[in-house]
Design a protein around this motif. Sequence first.
Motif, PDB file in Angstrom:
ATOM      1  N   LEU A   5      43.244  60.038  13.124  1.00 15.01           N
ATOM      2  CA  LEU A   5      43.315  60.281  11.693  1.00 15.01           C
ATOM      3  C   LEU A   5      42.697  58.989  10.905  1.00 15.01           C
ATOM      4  CD1 LEU A   5      44.456  61.186   8.942  1.00 15.01           C
ATOM      5  CD2 LEU A   5      46.282  59.771   9.201  1.00 15.01           C
ATOM      6  N   VAL A   6      41.784  59.506   9.988  1.00 15.96           N
ATOM      7  CA  VAL A   6      41.024  58.402   9.240  1.00 15.96           C
ATOM      8  C   VAL A   6      41.256  58.520   7.669  1.00 15.96           C
ATOM      9  CG1 VAL A   6      38.390  57.478   8.615  1.00 15.96           C
ATOM     10  CG2 VAL A   6      39.074  58.189  11.091  1.00 15.96           C
ATOM     11  N   GLY A   7      41.800  57.271   7.389  1.00 16.80           N
ATOM     12  CA  GLY A   7      42.191  57.322   5.702  1.00 16.80           C
ATOM     13  C   GLY A   7      41.042  56.643   5.208  1.00 16.80           C
ATOM     14  N   ILE A   8      40.748  56.909   3.959  1.00 15.48           N
ATOM     15  CA  ILE A   8      39.644  56.291   3.039  1.00 15.48           C
ATOM     16  C   ILE A   8      40.158  56.159   1.838  1.00 15.48           C
ATOM     17  CG2 ILE A   8      37.438  56.258   2.339  1.00 15.48           C
ATOM     18  CD1 ILE A   8      36.612  58.249   4.357  1.00 15.48           C
ATOM     19  N   SER A   9      40.607  54.806   1.537  1.00 20.02           N
ATOM     20  CA  SER A   9      41.211  54.442   0.368  1.00 20.02           C
ATOM     21  C   SER A   9      40.251  54.059  -0.506  1.00 20.02           C
ATOM     22  CB  SER A   9      42.339  53.273   0.608  1.00 20.02           C
ATOM     23  OG  SER A   9      42.096  51.963   0.872  1.00 20.02           O
ATOM     24  N   GLY A  10      40.702  53.390  -1.928  1.00 19.61           N
ATOM     25  CA  GLY A  10      39.710  53.323  -2.906  1.00 19.61           C
ATOM     26  C   GLY A  10      38.962  51.896  -3.034  1.00 19.61           C
ATOM     27  N   ALA A  11      38.929  51.226  -1.807  1.00 22.59           N
ATOM     28  CA  ALA A  11      37.994  50.086  -1.727  1.00 22.59           C
ATOM     29  C   ALA A  11      36.736  50.191  -1.759  1.00 22.59           C
ATOM     30  CB  ALA A  11      38.421  49.066  -0.505  1.00 22.59           C
ATOM     31  N   SER A  12      35.955  49.180  -2.202  1.00 25.21           N
ATOM     32  CA  SER A  12      34.518  49.312  -2.098  1.00 25.21           C
ATOM     33  C   SER A  12      33.990  49.472  -0.734  1.00 25.21           C
ATOM     34  CB  SER A  12      33.687  47.935  -2.575  1.00 25.21           C
ATOM     35  OG  SER A  12      32.494  48.025  -2.560  1.00 25.21           O
ATOM     36  N   GLU A  26      33.104  65.124  18.395  1.00 29.10           N
ATOM     37  CA  GLU A  26      33.202  65.285  19.776  1.00 29.10           C
ATOM     38  C   GLU A  26      34.025  64.277  20.579  1.00 29.10           C
ATOM     39  OE1 GLU A  26      29.409  66.485  21.252  1.00 29.10           O
ATOM     40  OE2 GLU A  26      28.936  68.019  19.620  1.00 29.10           O
ATOM     41  N   LYS A  27      34.662  63.506  19.989  1.00 30.74           N
ATOM     42  CA  LYS A  27      35.198  62.436  20.681  1.00 30.74           C
ATOM     43  C   LYS A  27      36.809  62.585  20.381  1.00 30.74           C
ATOM     44  CE  LYS A  27      31.945  58.758  20.768  1.00 30.74           C
ATOM     45  NZ  LYS A  27      30.596  59.130  19.981  1.00 30.74           N
ATOM     46  N   ALA A  28      37.399  63.503  19.415  1.00 23.94           N
ATOM     47  CA  ALA A  28      38.666  63.823  19.341  1.00 23.94           C
ATOM     48  C   ALA A  28      38.971  64.728  18.368  1.00 23.94           C
ATOM     49  CB  ALA A  28      39.449  62.276  18.693  1.00 23.94           C
ATOM     50  N   ASP A  29      39.998  65.236  18.104  1.00 24.61           N
ATOM     51  CA  ASP A  29      40.505  66.371  17.213  1.00 24.61           C
ATOM     52  C   ASP A  29      40.442  65.255  15.699  1.00 24.61           C
ATOM     53  OD1 ASP A  29      40.609  68.433  18.396  1.00 24.61           O
ATOM     54  OD2 ASP A  29      42.534  68.201  18.828  1.00 24.61           O
ATOM     55  N   VAL A  30      39.954  65.475  14.658  1.00 27.51           N
ATOM     56  CA  VAL A  30      39.675  64.270  13.643  1.00 27.51           C
ATOM     57  C   VAL A  30      40.115  64.828  12.293  1.00 27.51           C
ATOM     58  CG1 VAL A  30      38.042  62.879  12.310  1.00 27.51           C
ATOM     59  CG2 VAL A  30      37.657  63.414  14.784  1.00 27.51           C
ATOM     60  N   TYR A  65      31.428  68.322   9.450  1.00 33.38           N
ATOM     61  CA  TYR A  65      32.060  69.715   9.431  1.00 33.38           C
ATOM     62  C   TYR A  65      32.997  69.906  10.456  1.00 33.38           C
ATOM     63  CZ  TYR A  65      27.648  70.282   6.717  1.00 33.38           C
ATOM     64  OH  TYR A  65      26.900  69.931   5.895  1.00 33.38           O
ATOM     65  N   HIS A  66      33.231  68.838  11.353  1.00 33.26           N
ATOM     66  CA  HIS A  66      34.558  68.739  12.268  1.00 33.26           C
ATOM     67  C   HIS A  66      35.700  68.257  11.763  1.00 33.26           C
ATOM     68  CE1 HIS A  66      32.369  64.898  12.356  1.00 33.26           C
ATOM     69  NE2 HIS A  66      33.407  64.473  12.962  1.00 33.26           N
ATOM     70  N   VAL A  67      35.859  67.740  10.649  1.00 29.89           N
ATOM     71  CA  VAL A  67      36.847  67.114  10.187  1.00 29.89           C
ATOM     72  C   VAL A  67      37.727  68.020   9.708  1.00 29.89           C
ATOM     73  CG1 VAL A  67      37.535  65.308   8.770  1.00 29.89           C
ATOM     74  CG2 VAL A  67      35.264  64.905  10.024  1.00 29.89           C
ATOM     75  N   GLY A  82      55.816  62.272  13.211  1.00 30.34           N
ATOM     76  CA  GLY A  82      55.402  61.593  14.369  1.00 30.34           C
ATOM     77  C   GLY A  82      55.174  62.671  15.510  1.00 30.34           C
ATOM     78  N   SER A  83      55.887  63.578  15.396  1.00 31.02           N
ATOM     79  CA  SER A  83      55.659  64.895  16.303  1.00 31.02           C
ATOM     80  C   SER A  83      54.171  65.520  16.516  1.00 31.02           C
ATOM     81  CB  SER A  83      56.934  65.736  16.189  1.00 31.02           C
ATOM     82  OG  SER A  83      56.701  66.364  14.666  1.00 31.02           O
ATOM     83  N   PHE A  84      53.462  65.141  15.385  1.00 34.73           N
ATOM     84  CA  PHE A  84      52.282  65.638  15.302  1.00 34.73           C
ATOM     85  C   PHE A  84      51.365  65.174  16.449  1.00 34.73           C
ATOM     86  CE2 PHE A  84      47.799  66.461  13.811  1.00 34.73           C
ATOM     87  CZ  PHE A  84      47.754  67.528  14.044  1.00 34.73           C
ATOM     88  N   GLY A  85      51.714  63.792  16.648  1.00 32.80           N
ATOM     89  CA  GLY A  85      51.035  63.075  17.948  1.00 32.80           C
ATOM     90  C   GLY A  85      49.608  62.533  17.491  1.00 32.80           C
ATOM     91  N   ILE A  86      49.625  61.877  16.515  1.00 33.79           N
ATOM     92  CA  ILE A  86      48.438  61.145  16.140  1.00 33.79           C
ATOM     93  C   ILE A  86      48.280  59.848  16.914  1.00 33.79           C
ATOM     94  CG2 ILE A  86      46.995  59.682  14.370  1.00 33.79           C
ATOM     95  CD1 ILE A  86      46.692  62.394  13.850  1.00 33.79           C
TER      96      ILE A  86
END
Length: 194
Positions: A5-12, A26-30, A65-67, A82-86
Amino acid sequence: MRKILVGISGASSCELGFLLLKNLKEKADVFAIITQNAHISFSKENSLFENIDFMQYIKDKFELYHVNFLDNEDISQNVASGSFGIDTTFITPCSINTLAKIACGIGDTLLTRAAGVALKERKRLILGVREMPYSTLNLEQMTKLSNYGVVIAPPIIASYAKAQNLEELKEFIVGKWLDVANIEHNLYQRWQNG
């Protein structure tokens, strides 16, 4: 395949988070969460017009397009459990507001809830805290989270990478974040002895 999981918050410098997403192909389910403040910050820093389709723009610009993009306002999404397994959660960049919420255990959005899940599941949580200078309170919050196993990885450059331009500096930062998550890449020149 691992789930990231990648979170992008409101910082510069939200662009760094989008580049991280691009390099996870191609490195993970993103999965990704882009906050409303990230949308605002990126739009202002890149002089985007209000009538643009923001999500389509970033998908096209960064080839995302993979995200699997998730709605930050919907805490019923899969990454809230937590059961989703990130396996690894990045918040890059991480705003001071997001840092404070995580340090205080506030899970009022999908992003802060997912960070809380990473903490309770003892999974890797990497925060690219983007601020300068840090206040004493910021440092206390980062120390508290570091003591819980969170990796604090601000977007800081290093001269040994011998970056020749801004794009190479960005690749170095993204590469360092990938290093922390043990994800192979060749984005920068590593330290050479001698």
